[in-house]
Design an enzyme around this catalytic site. Structure first.
Site, PDB file in Angstrom:
ATOM      1  N   ASP A  42      22.464 -50.207  76.362  1.00 49.06           N
ATOM      2  CA  ASP A  42      22.529 -49.613  75.016  1.00 49.06           C
ATOM      3  C   ASP A  42      23.679 -50.219  74.208  1.00 49.06           C
ATOM      4  OD1 ASP A  42      24.600 -48.358  76.317  1.00 49.06           O
ATOM      5  OD2 ASP A  42      23.961 -46.310  75.856  1.00 49.06           O
ATOM      6  N   SER A  43      24.375 -51.179  74.813  1.00 50.74           N
ATOM      7  CA  SER A  43      25.343 -51.985  74.048  1.00 50.74           C
ATOM      8  C   SER A  43      24.632 -52.704  72.899  1.00 50.74           C
ATOM      9  CB  SER A  43      26.029 -53.017  74.961  1.00 50.74           C
ATOM     10  OG  SER A  43      25.062 -53.789  75.643  1.00 50.74           O
ATOM     11  N   LYS A 110      19.563 -46.647  84.111  1.00 49.23           N
ATOM     12  CA  LYS A 110      21.000 -46.448  84.325  1.00 49.23           C
ATOM     13  C   LYS A 110      21.475 -45.268  83.484  1.00 49.23           C
ATOM     14  CE  LYS A 110      24.246 -49.524  82.784  1.00 49.23           C
ATOM     15  NZ  LYS A 110      25.014 -48.747  81.781  1.00 49.23           N
ATOM     16  N   GLU A 112      25.052 -42.819  82.567  1.00 48.90           N
ATOM     17  CA  GLU A 112      26.521 -42.803  82.597  1.00 48.90           C
ATOM     18  C   GLU A 112      27.038 -41.463  83.110  1.00 48.90           C
ATOM     19  OE1 GLU A 112      28.152 -43.802  78.785  1.00 48.90           O
ATOM     20  OE2 GLU A 112      27.060 -45.702  78.674  1.00 48.90           O
ATOM     21  N   GLU A 177      33.028 -49.809  84.872  1.00 46.54           N
ATOM     22  CA  GLU A 177      33.465 -50.399  83.599  1.00 46.54           C
ATOM     23  C   GLU A 177      34.965 -50.138  83.372  1.00 46.54           C
ATOM     24  OE1 GLU A 177      30.882 -49.856  80.250  1.00 46.54           O
ATOM     25  OE2 GLU A 177      32.344 -50.659  78.852  1.00 46.54           O
TER      26      GLU A 177
HETATM   27  O1  KIV Z   1      25.218 -51.122  77.663  1.00 46.48           O
HETATM   28  C1  KIV Z   1      25.555 -52.064  78.388  1.00 46.48           C
HETATM   29  O2  KIV Z   1      25.319 -53.243  78.091  1.00 46.48           O
HETATM   30  C2  KIV Z   1      26.247 -51.744  79.635  1.00 46.48           C
HETATM   31  C3  KIV Z   1      26.936 -52.863  80.343  1.00 46.48           C
HETATM   32  C4  KIV Z   1      28.003 -53.418  79.530  1.00 46.48           C
HETATM   33  C5  KIV Z   1      27.367 -52.478  81.690  1.00 46.48           C
HETATM   34  O3  KIV Z   1      26.232 -50.639  80.044  1.00 46.48           O
END
Ligand code: KIV
Length: 259
Positions: A42-43, A110, A112, A177
């Site tokens: 989600d980056s 994934k 968090e 992270e």
């Molecule tokens: O959102 C993302 O790209 C991430 C990575 C930087 C680990 O969670």
């Protein structure tokens, strides 16, 4: 767990795991031969849309970018981030995780967090959704500046305990992270599953970076980011030549025309 997961689990203590983000087909295709895991993170909210926080990223955005990335992935395990507020309770998490997997054909999701979301993680895994954990800095929870995690004792203990708890509930690996170097080492040694570090030192079982940062497409001043390429310059250079040739009528010649 199928062979793709086993391949990654088996790398622990043998060979480093390579993980990168991809938000689209062409990038995924370009990196897939060299990666073990491709993460549609989600980056993409900050990298592509200039959002100040990943909290603004929607489920639909994640699904559309993942569908595109899927087209370029043949070899790597594909993981998709569950965006903010899509896993606030067990029922919502399962519904959204199933939707992500069904529509994007990814291998895992994934989430968090540690103990605060452990019942949700457990519920997904019981329902056969493979989960990757994410500890240390949790961008979906951060307001303001990002700070390294694990400098204070209580924080160190919490992250280590969360990592053990996530492993116990069955996550197949954990992203760390911006975790302080000696803590990253301790967590990695304490776990049977691999840790994937971002800003968390050599001591992790693998490394992940945002691809746009790595290739120099995104301007990033973050300490842990190393630019391995200057793609933005290459793009500008190609476009500069294109412009020159169009203006001087050198392009398109007969070769590039339908006669
Ligand atoms: O959102 C993302 O790209 C991430 C990575 C930087 C680990 O969670």
């Amino acid at each position: 767990m199928n062979f793709k997961f086993n391949k990654i689990l088996n790398k622990k203590n043998k060979s480093k795991i390579i993980c990168l983000t991809a938000y689209s087909k062409n990038i995924a295709e370009a990196i897939d031969l060299y990666t073990d895991i491709i993460l549609v993170g989600d980056s993409l909210g900050s990298v592509l849309y200039n959002y100040s926080t990943t909290r603004k990223v929607t489920l639909d955005q994640m699904i559309e970018h993942s569908k595109s990335a899927r087209l370029g992935i043949k070899n790597s395990l594909m993981v998709v981030d569950m965006p903010y507020r899509t896993y606030t309770n067990k029922k919502r998490a399962l519904k959204n995780a199933k939707k992500i997997i069904k529509e994007t054909k990814c291998d895992a999701v994934k989430l968090e967090g540690g103990s605060s979301i452990i019942k949700i993680v457990e519920h997904l895994i019981i329902n056969k959704i493979p989960v990757m954990g994410h500890l240390g800095i949790l961008p979906q929870s951060v307001k303001g500046k990002f700070k390294i995690k694990g400098k204070k004792n209580n924080e160190r203990n919490k992250i280590l305990n969360d990592a053990k708890l996530l492993q116990k509930k069955g996550v197949f690996s954990i992203v760390l992270e911006c975790v302080e170097t000696s803590l990253a080492k301790k967590i990695t040694k304490s776990l049977k599953i691999p840790t994937i570090g971002i800003g968390s030192s050599q001591n992790c079982d693998g490394q992940v970076l945002v691809i746009d940062d790595l290739i120099g497409l995104n301007e990033s001043k973050i300490k842990f980011v190393k630019k391995f390429g200057k793609i933005k310059n290459n793009i500008s250079q190609a476009v500069k030549i294109f412009k020159k040739e169009v203006l001087s009528k050198k392009y398109p010649t007969r070769k590039y025309s339908y006669n």
